[in-house]
Design a protein around this motif. Structure first.
Motif, PDB file in Angstrom:
ATOM      1  N   PHE A  81     -63.365  -8.275  12.094  1.00  0.00           N
ATOM      2  CA  PHE A  81     -64.169  -9.428  12.477  1.00  0.00           C
ATOM      3  C   PHE A  81     -63.395 -10.731  12.336  1.00  0.00           C
ATOM      4  CE2 PHE A  81     -67.234 -12.799  11.517  1.00  0.00           C
ATOM      5  CZ  PHE A  81     -67.948 -12.769  12.684  1.00  0.00           C
ATOM      6  N   HIS A  82     -62.612 -10.878  11.276  1.00  0.00           N
ATOM      7  CA  HIS A  82     -61.859 -12.115  11.049  1.00  0.00           C
ATOM      8  C   HIS A  82     -60.882 -12.369  12.193  1.00  0.00           C
ATOM      9  CE1 HIS A  82     -59.899 -15.351   8.929  1.00  0.00           C
ATOM     10  NE2 HIS A  82     -58.732 -14.745   9.099  1.00  0.00           N
ATOM     11  N   ASP A  83     -60.116 -11.361  12.572  1.00  0.00           N
ATOM     12  CA  ASP A  83     -59.174 -11.514  13.684  1.00  0.00           C
ATOM     13  C   ASP A  83     -59.893 -11.852  14.979  1.00  0.00           C
ATOM     14  OD1 ASP A  83     -57.060 -10.917  12.005  1.00  0.00           O
ATOM     15  OD2 ASP A  83     -57.176  -8.770  12.437  1.00  0.00           O
ATOM     16  N   TRP A  84     -61.051 -11.239  15.171  1.00  0.00           N
ATOM     17  CA  TRP A  84     -61.802 -11.465  16.404  1.00  0.00           C
ATOM     18  C   TRP A  84     -62.273 -12.901  16.504  1.00  0.00           C
ATOM     19  CZ3 TRP A  84     -67.107 -12.619  16.960  1.00  0.00           C
ATOM     20  CH2 TRP A  84     -67.544 -12.641  18.270  1.00  0.00           C
TER      21      TRP A  84
ATOM     22  N   MET B 247     -62.914 -19.658  17.013  1.00  0.00           N
ATOM     23  CA  MET B 247     -63.767 -20.131  15.927  1.00  0.00           C
ATOM     24  C   MET B 247     -62.939 -20.148  14.646  1.00  0.00           C
ATOM     25  SD  MET B 247     -67.102 -17.864  16.708  1.00  0.00           S
ATOM     26  CE  MET B 247     -66.977 -16.934  18.218  1.00  0.00           C
ATOM     27  N   GLU B 248     -62.806 -21.325  14.041  1.00  0.00           N
ATOM     28  CA  GLU B 248     -61.980 -21.431  12.838  1.00  0.00           C
ATOM     29  C   GLU B 248     -62.605 -20.732  11.643  1.00  0.00           C
ATOM     30  OE1 GLU B 248     -60.907 -25.438  12.027  1.00  0.00           O
ATOM     31  OE2 GLU B 248     -60.133 -25.756  14.034  1.00  0.00           O
TER      32      GLU B 248
ATOM     33  N   CYS C  85     -65.727 -14.127   5.753  1.00  0.00           N
ATOM     34  CA  CYS C  85     -64.393 -13.533   5.778  1.00  0.00           C
ATOM     35  C   CYS C  85     -63.324 -14.588   5.544  1.00  0.00           C
ATOM     36  CB  CYS C  85     -64.144 -12.809   7.092  1.00  0.00           C
ATOM     37  SG  CYS C  85     -64.195 -13.875   8.516  1.00  0.00           S
ATOM     38  N   CYS C  86     -63.662 -15.841   5.641  1.00  0.00           N
ATOM     39  CA  CYS C  86     -62.679 -16.915   5.493  1.00  0.00           C
ATOM     40  C   CYS C  86     -62.888 -17.650   4.174  1.00  0.00           C
ATOM     41  CB  CYS C  86     -62.819 -17.918   6.632  1.00  0.00           C
ATOM     42  SG  CYS C  86     -62.616 -17.204   8.252  1.00  0.00           S
TER      43      CYS C  86
END
Length: 88
Positions: free
Chosen positions: A68-71, A77-78, A87-88
């Motif tokens: 999901f983070h890579d996507w 989307m930052e 995830c960030c």
């Protein structure tokens, strides 16, 4: 006869590799685009887009949470657009 089958198999693998060598970047791009569409379908309910397949995609969340983070970075989307997933 066993050596003959092995050589034919090796020859077919070489032929397949020769055909696909020029198209590897295109194939990788298509696979990435399919993954992006899949992720959009998977998380569309949380983004406010009605998803007719949400019942079936709910089981897949644990398997794709790492992607999901890579996507969302590829989508521009930052930070994570979803409140439930950090995830960030």
């Amino acid at each position: 006869m066993d050596k003959r089958n092995f050589s034919i198999k090796k020859l077919l693998q070489l032929y397949d590799e020769m055909l696909s060598v020029q198209h590897r970047t295109e194939i990788a791009r298509e696979i990435r685009n399919e993954d992006d569409l899949f992720m959009l379908l998977l998380y569309s309910e949380m983004l406010g887009i009605p998803n007719p397949a949400s019942f079936y995609t709910l089981e897949l969340y644990p398997y794709v949470i790492e992607k999901f983070h890579d996507w969302h970075l590829r989508m521009g989307m930052e930070k994570s657009p979803l409140d439930g997933i950090r995830c960030c």
